[in-house]
Design a protein around this motif. Structure first.
Motif, mmCIF file in Angstrom:
data_model
loop_
_atom_site.group_PDB
_atom_site.id
_atom_site.type_symbol
_atom_site.label_atom_id
_atom_site.label_comp_id
_atom_site.label_asym_id
_atom_site.label_seq_id
_atom_site.Cartn_x
_atom_site.Cartn_y
_atom_site.Cartn_z
ATOM 1 N N UNK A 33 39.182 56.644 45.157
ATOM 2 C CA UNK A 33 40.311 55.766 44.860
ATOM 3 C C UNK A 33 40.043 54.349 45.357
ATOM 4 N N UNK A 34 39.474 54.246 46.538
ATOM 5 C CA UNK A 34 39.151 52.932 47.099
ATOM 6 C C UNK A 34 38.105 52.241 46.231
ATOM 7 N N UNK A 35 37.083 52.983 45.805
ATOM 8 C CA UNK A 35 36.032 52.404 44.962
ATOM 9 C C UNK A 35 36.612 51.945 43.622
ATOM 10 N N UNK A 36 37.510 52.742 43.046
ATOM 11 C CA UNK A 36 38.149 52.354 41.786
ATOM 12 C C UNK A 36 38.963 51.080 41.973
ATOM 13 N N UNK A 37 39.684 51.004 43.071
ATOM 14 C CA UNK A 37 40.469 49.803 43.351
ATOM 15 C C UNK A 37 39.599 48.569 43.510
ATOM 16 N N UNK A 38 38.473 48.729 44.200
ATOM 17 C CA UNK A 38 37.547 47.597 44.340
ATOM 18 C C UNK A 38 36.976 47.188 42.990
ATOM 19 N N UNK A 39 36.645 48.170 42.167
ATOM 20 C CA UNK A 39 36.119 47.873 40.829
ATOM 21 C C UNK A 39 37.138 47.129 39.981
ATOM 22 N N UNK A 40 38.390 47.588 40.011
ATOM 23 C CA UNK A 40 39.439 46.917 39.251
ATOM 24 C C UNK A 40 39.665 45.504 39.770
ATOM 25 N N UNK A 41 39.604 45.340 41.089
ATOM 26 C CA UNK A 41 39.779 44.016 41.670
ATOM 27 C C UNK A 41 38.671 43.054 41.258
ATOM 28 N N UNK A 42 37.435 43.541 41.259
ATOM 29 C CA UNK A 42 36.313 42.694 40.838
ATOM 30 C C UNK A 42 36.423 42.361 39.353
ATOM 31 N N UNK A 43 36.885 43.320 38.547
ATOM 32 C CA UNK A 43 37.059 43.081 37.118
ATOM 33 C C UNK A 43 38.149 42.038 36.891
ATOM 34 N N UNK A 44 39.228 42.127 37.636
ATOM 35 C CA UNK A 44 40.315 41.153 37.522
ATOM 36 C C UNK A 44 39.826 39.766 37.905
ATOM 37 N N UNK A 45 39.037 39.680 38.974
ATOM 38 C CA UNK A 45 38.471 38.407 39.395
ATOM 39 C C UNK A 45 37.569 37.824 38.318
ATOM 40 N N UNK A 46 36.745 38.664 37.722
ATOM 41 C CA UNK A 46 35.839 38.202 36.666
ATOM 42 C C UNK A 46 36.630 37.727 35.454
ATOM 43 N N UNK A 47 37.668 38.472 35.071
ATOM 44 C CA UNK A 47 38.494 38.062 33.935
ATOM 45 C C UNK A 47 39.208 36.748 34.211
ATOM 46 N N UNK A 48 39.721 36.584 35.429
ATOM 47 C CA UNK A 48 40.405 35.341 35.788
ATOM 48 C C UNK A 48 39.436 34.162 35.750
ATOM 49 N N UNK A 49 38.221 34.376 36.232
ATOM 50 C CA UNK A 49 37.209 33.319 36.198
ATOM 51 C C UNK A 49 36.883 32.931 34.758
ATOM 52 N N UNK A 50 36.732 33.927 33.900
ATOM 53 C CA UNK A 50 36.455 33.641 32.490
ATOM 54 C C UNK A 50 37.615 32.924 31.823
ATOM 55 N N UNK A 51 38.858 33.309 32.154
ATOM 56 C CA UNK A 51 40.026 32.637 31.589
ATOM 57 C C UNK A 51 40.071 31.170 32.005
ATOM 58 N N UNK A 52 39.807 30.911 33.277
ATOM 59 C CA UNK A 52 39.803 29.524 33.760
ATOM 60 C C UNK A 52 38.707 28.726 33.061
ATOM 61 N N UNK A 53 37.541 29.338 32.932
ATOM 62 C CA UNK A 53 36.428 28.658 32.269
ATOM 63 C C UNK A 53 36.782 28.345 30.822
ATOM 64 N N UNK A 54 37.393 29.299 30.130
ATOM 65 C CA UNK A 54 37.775 29.067 28.730
ATOM 66 C C UNK A 54 38.833 27.975 28.604
ATOM 67 N N UNK A 55 39.801 27.942 29.515
ATOM 68 C CA UNK A 55 40.832 26.906 29.481
ATOM 69 C C UNK A 55 40.239 25.526 29.743
ATOM 70 N N UNK A 56 39.338 25.428 30.708
ATOM 71 C CA UNK A 56 38.700 24.144 30.999
ATOM 72 C C UNK A 56 37.872 23.687 29.804
ATOM 73 N N UNK A 71 30.130 17.915 32.797
ATOM 74 C CA UNK A 71 30.435 19.260 32.301
ATOM 75 C C UNK A 71 29.207 20.156 32.357
ATOM 76 N N UNK A 72 28.024 19.578 32.150
ATOM 77 C CA UNK A 72 26.802 20.377 32.265
ATOM 78 C C UNK A 72 26.596 20.847 33.702
ATOM 79 N N UNK A 73 26.862 19.958 34.675
ATOM 80 C CA UNK A 73 26.749 20.342 36.089
ATOM 81 C C UNK A 73 27.756 21.428 36.445
ATOM 82 N N UNK A 74 28.975 21.297 35.935
ATOM 83 C CA UNK A 74 30.005 22.305 36.200
ATOM 84 C C UNK A 74 29.603 23.636 35.582
ATOM 85 N N UNK A 75 29.065 23.597 34.362
ATOM 86 C CA UNK A 75 28.631 24.834 33.703
ATOM 87 C C UNK A 75 27.513 25.500 34.495
#
Length: 96
Positions: A33-56, A71-75
């Motif tokens: 259960x702990x491992x699943x929670x960590x996996x879901x948390x990392x997935x949520x973090x990755x999705x949030x990062x991708x959403x921010x990147x797409x919005x920018x 923008x190249x440096x940021x990328x």
């Protein structure tokens, strides 16, 4: 030379000791259960990062500033962070 694999600057014996403490505190039945929670948390973090990147990126395209050096440096920095997160996630997956 004798090289031991390290995980977050921790040697193999320390990792085993930490896992032993985790099993003692949470019990063997709670670890999946702990491992699943960590996996879901990392997935949520990755999705949030991708959403921010797409919005920018979308905002930069709308304002016509997508092809500048800034923008190249940021990328490049975002790619480095993504690679580090993927490396960390891969090492966690291998340990489980």
């Amino acid at each position: 030379m004798n090289f031991q694999p390290t995980f977050l600057f921790i040697g193999g014996t320390e990792v085993i000791f930490i896992l032993f403490i985790v099993v003692m505190v949470f019990g063997a039945d709670k670890i999946p259960e702990i491992a699943r929670g960590l996996g879901k948390g990392m997935r949520t973090l990755k999705d949030a990062t991708n959403d921010i990147k797409n919005e920018v990126t979308k905002s930069a395209k709308d304002n016509g500033i997508i092809d500048t050096d800034v923008t190249k440096d940021i990328k490049e920095e975002l790619d480095k962070v993504r690679d580090e997160v993927e490396d960390f996630a891969g090492s966690v997956k291998r340990k489980l």
